[in-house]
Scaffold this motif. Structure first.
Motif, PDB file in Angstrom:
ATOM      1  N   ARG A   1      -2.091  59.938  29.710  1.00 24.70           N
ATOM      2  CA  ARG A   1      -2.213  60.083  28.202  1.00 24.70           C
ATOM      3  C   ARG A   1      -0.793  60.200  27.635  1.00 24.70           C
ATOM      4  NH1 ARG A   1      -7.540  62.074  28.495  1.00 24.70           N
ATOM      5  NH2 ARG A   1      -6.876  64.012  28.307  1.00 24.70           N
ATOM      6  N   ARG A   2      -0.305  61.299  28.281  1.00 22.78           N
ATOM      7  CA  ARG A   2       1.135  61.899  27.830  1.00 22.78           C
ATOM      8  C   ARG A   2       1.937  60.914  28.373  1.00 22.78           C
ATOM      9  NH1 ARG A   2      -0.595  67.001  29.290  1.00 22.78           N
ATOM     10  NH2 ARG A   2       0.007  66.822  31.433  1.00 22.78           N
ATOM     11  N   ARG A   3       2.010  60.289  29.379  1.00 24.00           N
ATOM     12  CA  ARG A   3       2.923  59.098  29.683  1.00 24.00           C
ATOM     13  C   ARG A   3       2.764  58.050  29.078  1.00 24.00           C
ATOM     14  NH1 ARG A   3       0.839  57.912  34.206  1.00 24.00           N
ATOM     15  NH2 ARG A   3       0.059  55.883  33.585  1.00 24.00           N
ATOM     16  N   GLU A   4       1.634  57.677  28.745  1.00 23.71           N
ATOM     17  CA  GLU A   4       1.230  56.340  27.579  1.00 23.71           C
ATOM     18  C   GLU A   4       1.951  56.739  26.219  1.00 23.71           C
ATOM     19  OE1 GLU A   4      -2.828  55.801  27.805  1.00 23.71           O
ATOM     20  OE2 GLU A   4      -2.792  54.512  29.827  1.00 23.71           O
ATOM     21  N   GLU A   5       1.743  57.764  25.795  1.00 22.42           N
ATOM     22  CA  GLU A   5       2.142  58.300  24.453  1.00 22.42           C
ATOM     23  C   GLU A   5       3.705  58.195  24.366  1.00 22.42           C
ATOM     24  OE1 GLU A   5       2.407  59.523  20.548  1.00 22.42           O
ATOM     25  OE2 GLU A   5       0.845  58.678  21.917  1.00 22.42           O
ATOM     26  N   LEU A   6       4.250  58.819  25.425  1.00 21.47           N
ATOM     27  CA  LEU A   6       5.849  58.968  25.660  1.00 21.47           C
ATOM     28  C   LEU A   6       6.445  57.166  25.591  1.00 21.47           C
ATOM     29  CD1 LEU A   6       6.517  61.610  27.940  1.00 21.47           C
ATOM     30  CD2 LEU A   6       7.031  61.656  25.531  1.00 21.47           C
ATOM     31  N   GLU A   7       5.601  56.495  26.499  1.00 22.24           N
ATOM     32  CA  GLU A   7       6.086  55.152  26.337  1.00 22.24           C
ATOM     33  C   GLU A   7       5.794  54.475  25.210  1.00 22.24           C
ATOM     34  OE1 GLU A   7       3.555  53.641  29.567  1.00 22.24           O
ATOM     35  OE2 GLU A   7       4.740  54.231  31.299  1.00 22.24           O
ATOM     36  N   ARG A   8       4.841  54.631  24.378  1.00 22.43           N
ATOM     37  CA  ARG A   8       4.449  54.275  23.103  1.00 22.43           C
ATOM     38  C   ARG A   8       5.731  54.536  22.120  1.00 22.43           C
ATOM     39  NH1 ARG A   8       2.804  55.631  18.368  1.00 22.43           N
ATOM     40  NH2 ARG A   8       2.393  57.942  19.265  1.00 22.43           N
ATOM     41  N   ARG A   9       5.931  56.040  22.223  1.00 24.38           N
ATOM     42  CA  ARG A   9       7.085  56.292  21.399  1.00 24.38           C
ATOM     43  C   ARG A   9       8.444  55.832  21.712  1.00 24.38           C
ATOM     44  NH1 ARG A   9       5.835  62.916  20.756  1.00 24.38           N
ATOM     45  NH2 ARG A   9       3.912  62.688  19.662  1.00 24.38           N
ATOM     46  N   LEU A  10       8.726  55.688  23.087  1.00 29.78           N
ATOM     47  CA  LEU A  10      10.053  55.044  23.453  1.00 29.78           C
ATOM     48  C   LEU A  10       9.951  53.593  22.902  1.00 29.78           C
ATOM     49  CD1 LEU A  10      12.637  55.233  24.947  1.00 29.78           C
ATOM     50  CD2 LEU A  10      11.141  54.296  26.994  1.00 29.78           C
ATOM     51  N   ALA A  11       8.767  52.709  22.858  1.00 31.41           N
ATOM     52  CA  ALA A  11       8.958  51.430  22.670  1.00 31.41           C
ATOM     53  C   ALA A  11       9.318  51.362  21.056  1.00 31.41           C
ATOM     54  CB  ALA A  11       7.619  50.794  22.841  1.00 31.41           C
ATOM     55  N   GLU A  12       8.683  52.394  20.404  1.00 33.79           N
ATOM     56  CA  GLU A  12       8.599  52.315  18.893  1.00 33.79           C
ATOM     57  C   GLU A  12      10.455  52.883  18.546  1.00 33.79           C
ATOM     58  OE1 GLU A  12       5.896  55.025  17.352  1.00 33.79           O
ATOM     59  OE2 GLU A  12       4.362  53.829  17.438  1.00 33.79           O
ATOM     60  N   SER A  13      10.806  53.489  19.280  1.00 34.07           N
ATOM     61  CA  SER A  13      12.190  54.015  18.979  1.00 34.07           C
ATOM     62  C   SER A  13      12.880  52.914  19.301  1.00 34.07           C
ATOM     63  CB  SER A  13      12.746  55.215  19.770  1.00 34.07           C
ATOM     64  OG  SER A  13      11.853  56.295  19.373  1.00 34.07           O
ATOM     65  N   GLN A  14      12.820  52.287  20.315  1.00 36.45           N
ATOM     66  CA  GLN A  14      13.697  50.915  20.915  1.00 36.45           C
ATOM     67  C   GLN A  14      13.459  49.932  19.708  1.00 36.45           C
ATOM     68  OE1 GLN A  14      12.145  50.065  24.586  1.00 36.45           O
ATOM     69  NE2 GLN A  14      13.813  51.202  25.600  1.00 36.45           N
ATOM     70  N   ALA A  15      12.306  49.756  19.153  1.00 40.31           N
ATOM     71  CA  ALA A  15      12.168  48.692  18.128  1.00 40.31           C
ATOM     72  C   ALA A  15      12.928  49.014  16.798  1.00 40.31           C
ATOM     73  CB  ALA A  15      10.609  48.645  17.682  1.00 40.31           C
ATOM     74  N   GLU A  16      12.901  50.452  16.457  1.00 41.92           N
ATOM     75  CA  GLU A  16      13.452  51.060  15.166  1.00 41.92           C
ATOM     76  C   GLU A  16      14.878  50.788  15.561  1.00 41.92           C
ATOM     77  OE1 GLU A  16      13.977  52.471  11.506  1.00 41.92           O
ATOM     78  OE2 GLU A  16      12.280  51.633  12.621  1.00 41.92           O
ATOM     79  N   LEU A  17      15.502  50.962  16.495  1.00 38.37           N
ATOM     80  CA  LEU A  17      17.220  50.957  16.976  1.00 38.37           C
ATOM     81  C   LEU A  17      17.383  49.227  16.760  1.00 38.37           C
ATOM     82  CD1 LEU A  17      17.650  53.309  19.895  1.00 38.37           C
ATOM     83  CD2 LEU A  17      18.505  53.390  17.513  1.00 38.37           C
ATOM     84  N   GLU A  18      16.537  48.548  17.162  1.00 40.36           N
ATOM     85  CA  GLU A  18      16.849  47.005  17.274  1.00 40.36           C
ATOM     86  C   GLU A  18      16.762  46.622  15.712  1.00 40.36           C
ATOM     87  OE1 GLU A  18      17.636  44.546  19.214  1.00 40.36           O
ATOM     88  OE2 GLU A  18      17.666  46.059  20.920  1.00 40.36           O
ATOM     89  N   ARG A  19      15.704  47.360  14.805  1.00 42.94           N
ATOM     90  CA  ARG A  19      15.761  46.707  13.556  1.00 42.94           C
ATOM     91  C   ARG A  19      17.070  47.331  12.778  1.00 42.94           C
ATOM     92  NH1 ARG A  19      14.372  48.909   8.826  1.00 42.94           N
ATOM     93  NH2 ARG A  19      13.935  51.156   9.762  1.00 42.94           N
ATOM     94  N   LEU A  20      17.635  48.508  13.192  1.00 44.50           N
ATOM     95  CA  LEU A  20      18.812  49.264  12.341  1.00 44.50           C
ATOM     96  C   LEU A  20      20.057  48.585  12.908  1.00 44.50           C
ATOM     97  CD1 LEU A  20      17.365  52.918  12.248  1.00 44.50           C
ATOM     98  CD2 LEU A  20      17.489  51.228  10.332  1.00 44.50           C
ATOM     99  N   ARG A  21      20.242  47.833  13.966  1.00 43.13           N
ATOM    100  CA  ARG A  21      21.284  47.297  14.496  1.00 43.13           C
ATOM    101  C   ARG A  21      21.941  46.362  13.611  1.00 43.13           C
ATOM    102  NH1 ARG A  21      21.374  45.408  20.511  1.00 43.13           N
ATOM    103  NH2 ARG A  21      20.838  47.852  20.631  1.00 43.13           N
ATOM    104  N   PRO A  22      23.196  46.580  12.901  1.00 41.04           N
ATOM    105  CA  PRO A  22      23.650  45.329  12.137  1.00 41.04           C
ATOM    106  C   PRO A  22      23.694  44.035  12.773  1.00 41.04           C
ATOM    107  CG  PRO A  22      25.141  47.172  12.304  1.00 41.04           C
ATOM    108  CD  PRO A  22      24.220  47.512  13.459  1.00 41.04           C
ATOM    109  N   ARG A  23      23.528  43.011  12.091  1.00 41.89           N
ATOM    110  CA  ARG A  23      23.313  41.586  12.431  1.00 41.89           C
ATOM    111  C   ARG A  23      24.910  41.048  12.696  1.00 41.89           C
ATOM    112  NH1 ARG A  23      18.413  39.582  12.080  1.00 41.89           N
ATOM    113  NH2 ARG A  23      16.918  40.862  10.556  1.00 41.89           N
ATOM    114  N   GLY A  24      24.964  40.462  13.817  1.00 46.00           N
ATOM    115  CA  GLY A  24      26.128  39.781  14.240  1.00 46.00           C
ATOM    116  C   GLY A  24      27.056  40.956  15.030  1.00 46.00           C
ATOM    117  N   VAL A  25      26.672  41.915  15.312  1.00 45.79           N
ATOM    118  CA  VAL A  25      27.532  43.041  15.937  1.00 45.79           C
ATOM    119  C   VAL A  25      27.294  42.806  17.423  1.00 45.79           C
ATOM    120  CG1 VAL A  25      27.990  45.444  16.464  1.00 45.79           C
ATOM    121  CG2 VAL A  25      27.617  44.700  14.116  1.00 45.79           C
TER     122      VAL A  25
END
Length: 278
Positions: free
Chosen positions: A254-278
């Protein structure tokens, strides 16, 4: 022998002589055997000698019965059984053995009917005059051709053994003990007085009486129960450890799955915040 003593001897029933038996038909033999009493009178028996006598006799009987039953050998064992030799006054030994004989219950042993005499006799002496066992019976049993005769004097804690030196002999020779044990060639065993009891040995193995067998079986059962309880405890402990390991594994998953879920969310947030065209 005095006249009154001779008359007293003649008053007791006897089996037919060998010649008389040989002249009888089978029907006559059956009638004669049936007519012979299956008990002895008080005049013929020694006075009761109490528990010391009966316990020693029955202990020996139990030890021998247990041994020969395990050997799967036909050995008839009897206690205080009236014995009829041809034309002889009957007698009832404390314990007797006949090899290779049917073991069904009897109320008497008629030598002519059975086809053989006794092979081994034990008398237990506790009190009173020892002459009957130690003198009279020594002569009588030898004269009848009984191969071995033992006397267990429980009061004195002594054992005596006698053996016919040959089939034709009619006088006993004393058996010399070795390291306290008397060898019985008839039984294939050794006898010994040890710690206030008559003991039988088969090599290094002690023949146990029923109460000893029961006690030993009880000890074995208790040992098996303790072993079963210990094994059950170990199984229970192993089950607890398994369940604990499974719980920990589930928590880690459960902890590993929770960490994997949070990591996925963080990566998604980073992708969202990354400027377009950079």
């Amino acid at each position: 022998m005095a006249r009154d003593e001779q008359e007293r001897e003649d008053a007791f029933p006897r089996a037919p002589s060998r010649d008389e038996w040989a002249r009888m038909s089978e029907e006559e033999r059956v009638r004669v055997v049936e007519a012979l009493p299956g008990e002895v009178t008080w005049d013929e028996m020694a006075m009761p000698e109490g528990d010391l006598h009966s316990q020693a006799k029955m202990g020996a009987l139990q030890a021998l019965k247990g041994y020969f039953s395990r050997q799967r050998r036909r050995v008839y064992l009897g206690t205080e059984l009236p014995v009829y030799y041809p034309a002889e006054r009957r007698f009832a030994p404390d314990l007797l053995a006949v090899l290779d004989a049917e073991t069904h219950p009897r109320n008497k042993w008629v030598v002519s009917q059975e086809g053989k005499g006794l092979d081994w006799v034990l008398e237990v002496h506790v009190g009173g005059d020892r002459k009957k066992d130690a003198e009279y019976n020594v002569r009588r049993y030898a004269r009848l051709g009984i191969p071995e005769y033992f006397i267990y004097d429980r009061a004195r804690q002594r054992l005596e053994g006698y053996r016919l030196p040959s089939i034709e002999a009619r006088e006993y020779v004393a058996i010399t003990p070795e390291q306290g044990r008397y060898a019985s060639e008839v039984l294939g065993l050794e006898l010994q007085v040890e710690e206030g009891r008559l003991r039988f040995w088969a090599g290094h193995a002690l023949l146990l009486e029923y109460e000893e067998l029961i006690a030993r079986m009880q000890e074995m059962m208790e040992g098996l129960q303790r072993r079963a309880d210990e094994e059950a405890r170990q199984i229970e402990q192993a089950e607890r450890l398994r369940q604990e390991a499974e719980r920990r594994l589930a928590d880690e998953t459960r902890r590993r799955e929770e960490l994997e879920r949070r990591l996925a969310e963080s990566q998604a947030e980073l992708e969202r915040l990354r400027p377009r065209g950079v």
